[in-house]
Design a protein around this motif. Structure first.
Motif, short mmCIF file in Angstrom:
data_model
loop_
_atom_site.label_atom_id
_atom_site.label_comp_id
_atom_site.label_asym_id
_atom_site.label_seq_id
_atom_site.Cartn_x
_atom_site.Cartn_y
_atom_site.Cartn_z
N ASP A 1 -8.57 0.51 9.15
CA ASP A 1 -8.55 0.41 10.61
C ASP A 1 -8.14 1.74 11.25
O ASP A 1 -7.60 1.78 12.33
CB ASP A 1 -7.64 -0.74 11.07
N GLY A 2 -8.40 2.83 10.55
CA GLY A 2 -8.12 4.15 11.09
C GLY A 2 -7.38 5.04 10.11
O GLY A 2 -6.89 4.60 9.09
N GLY A 3 -7.31 6.32 10.45
CA GLY A 3 -6.72 7.31 9.56
C GLY A 3 -5.32 7.74 9.95
O GLY A 3 -4.89 8.82 9.60
N TYR A 4 -4.60 6.89 10.67
CA TYR A 4 -3.23 7.20 11.09
C TYR A 4 -2.30 7.28 9.87
O TYR A 4 -2.65 6.84 8.77
CB TYR A 4 -2.72 6.15 12.08
N ILE A 5 -1.12 7.82 10.10
CA ILE A 5 -0.12 7.92 9.04
C ILE A 5 1.26 7.59 9.61
O ILE A 5 1.48 7.78 10.81
CB ILE A 5 -0.10 9.33 8.41
N PRO A 6 2.19 7.15 8.82
CA PRO A 6 2.02 6.73 7.43
C PRO A 6 1.21 5.44 7.35
O PRO A 6 1.21 4.63 8.28
CB PRO A 6 3.45 6.51 6.93
N GLY B 1 3.97 -5.53 12.73
CA GLY B 1 3.58 -4.29 13.39
C GLY B 1 2.54 -4.48 14.48
O GLY B 1 2.28 -5.59 14.95
N ASN B 2 1.93 -3.39 14.85
CA ASN B 2 0.90 -3.34 15.88
C ASN B 2 -0.43 -3.76 15.27
O ASN B 2 -0.87 -3.19 14.27
CB ASN B 2 0.83 -1.91 16.42
N ALA B 3 -1.11 -4.73 15.88
CA ALA B 3 -2.38 -5.24 15.35
C ALA B 3 -3.47 -4.17 15.30
O ALA B 3 -4.42 -4.29 14.52
CB ALA B 3 -2.85 -6.42 16.18
N SER B 4 -3.33 -3.11 16.07
CA SER B 4 -4.31 -2.02 16.05
C SER B 4 -4.08 -1.05 14.90
O SER B 4 -4.95 -0.25 14.58
CB SER B 4 -4.28 -1.24 17.37
N TYR B 5 -2.89 -1.09 14.31
CA TYR B 5 -2.51 -0.20 13.21
C TYR B 5 -1.84 -1.05 12.13
O TYR B 5 -0.63 -0.92 11.88
CB TYR B 5 -1.57 0.89 13.71
N LYS B 6 -2.59 -1.91 11.50
CA LYS B 6 -2.04 -2.93 10.59
C LYS B 6 -1.27 -2.38 9.41
O LYS B 6 -0.38 -3.02 8.88
CB LYS B 6 -3.16 -3.81 10.05
N TYR B 7 -1.62 -1.18 8.95
CA TYR B 7 -1.04 -0.65 7.70
C TYR B 7 0.03 0.41 7.97
O TYR B 7 0.46 1.09 7.07
CB TYR B 7 -2.16 -0.13 6.80
N PHE B 8 0.45 0.51 9.23
CA PHE B 8 1.52 1.42 9.64
C PHE B 8 2.86 0.70 9.50
O PHE B 8 2.99 -0.45 9.92
CB PHE B 8 1.32 1.86 11.09
N TYR B 9 3.80 1.37 8.91
CA TYR B 9 5.15 0.82 8.74
C TYR B 9 6.16 1.82 9.29
O TYR B 9 6.10 3.00 8.95
CB TYR B 9 5.46 0.57 7.27
N SER B 10 7.09 1.33 10.13
CA SER B 10 8.10 2.22 10.69
C SER B 10 9.48 1.97 10.11
O SER B 10 10.41 2.70 10.43
CB SER B 10 8.15 2.07 12.21
N ASN B 11 9.60 0.93 9.26
CA ASN B 11 10.91 0.66 8.68
C ASN B 11 10.77 0.01 7.30
O ASN B 11 9.74 -0.59 6.98
CB ASN B 11 11.77 -0.20 9.61
N ALA B 12 11.82 0.14 6.52
CA ALA B 12 11.82 -0.35 5.14
C ALA B 12 11.75 -1.87 5.06
O ALA B 12 11.15 -2.41 4.12
CB ALA B 12 13.06 0.16 4.40
N ASP B 13 12.32 -2.56 6.02
CA ASP B 13 12.30 -4.03 5.98
C ASP B 13 10.87 -4.56 6.05
O ASP B 13 10.52 -5.52 5.36
CB ASP B 13 13.13 -4.62 7.12
N SER B 14 10.04 -3.95 6.88
CA SER B 14 8.64 -4.38 6.99
C SER B 14 7.87 -4.09 5.70
O SER B 14 7.04 -4.89 5.27
CB SER B 14 7.95 -3.68 8.16
N VAL B 15 8.15 -2.95 5.08
CA VAL B 15 7.52 -2.61 3.80
C VAL B 15 7.91 -3.65 2.76
O VAL B 15 7.06 -4.21 2.05
CB VAL B 15 7.91 -1.20 3.32
N ALA B 16 9.20 -3.96 2.67
CA ALA B 16 9.69 -4.92 1.69
C ALA B 16 9.09 -6.31 1.94
O ALA B 16 8.75 -7.02 0.99
CB ALA B 16 11.22 -4.98 1.72
N ALA B 17 8.95 -6.70 3.20
CA ALA B 17 8.38 -8.02 3.52
C ALA B 17 6.95 -8.13 2.99
O ALA B 17 6.57 -9.15 2.42
CB ALA B 17 8.43 -8.26 5.02
N THR B 18 6.16 -7.08 3.17
CA THR B 18 4.79 -7.11 2.67
C THR B 18 4.78 -7.07 1.14
O THR B 18 4.00 -7.79 0.51
CB THR B 18 3.96 -5.95 3.24
N MET B 19 5.65 -6.30 0.55
CA MET B 19 5.74 -6.27 -0.91
C MET B 19 6.06 -7.66 -1.46
O MET B 19 5.48 -8.08 -2.47
CB MET B 19 6.79 -5.25 -1.37
N ARG B 20 6.96 -8.38 -0.80
CA ARG B 20 7.29 -9.74 -1.24
C ARG B 20 6.06 -10.65 -1.15
O ARG B 20 5.81 -11.43 -2.06
CB ARG B 20 8.43 -10.33 -0.38
#
Length: 111
Positions: free
Chosen positions: A51-56, A76-95
């Motif tokens: 859904d785009g080349g944004y980072i991270p 997160g933002n529905a327009s940038y689904k794979y963007f993470y701004s904090n560790a808790d969100s990363v961990a939630a997806t990993m779970r």
């Protein structure tokens, strides 16, 4: 798990220490092959920017190489689904990924 970031990116720099300090990410990481793609190492194929080349951008990939677009930052933002701004969100997806794989494995064993 593919982590795409740039050394010059402010959002990437802000996420990095949170990611590194997260005990939960550390524990979950034993269930993943984690690939760090920095700067020019970013894969150019279209599947790596669904859904785009944004980072991270953090993507989860099957062993055969297919990007799992169904695993993204649900908080997160529905327009940038794979963007993470904090560790808790990363961990939630990993779970979610870990639990999904566990469910898939049980289903395969039952067959």
């Amino acid at each position: 798990m593919l982590i795409i970031h740039k050394t010059w990116c402010g959002a990437c720099k802000a996420l990095k220490p949170q990611f590194a300090a997260s005990k939960e990410i550390e524990d979950l990481s034993s269930h993943f092959v984690m690939v760090n793609a920095e700067d020019d190492e970013e894969p150019k194929e279209e599947q790596y920017s669904p859904d785009g080349g944004y980072i991270p951008r953090i993507l989860f990939i099957e062993p055969a190489g297919k990007v799992r677009t169904d695993f993204f930052n649900e908080d997160g933002n529905a327009s940038y689904k794979y963007f993470y701004s904090n560790a808790d969100s990363v961990a939630a997806t990993m779970r979610r990924v870990k639990n999904s794989i566990r469910s898939d494995s049980r289903t395969m064993e039952e067959l």
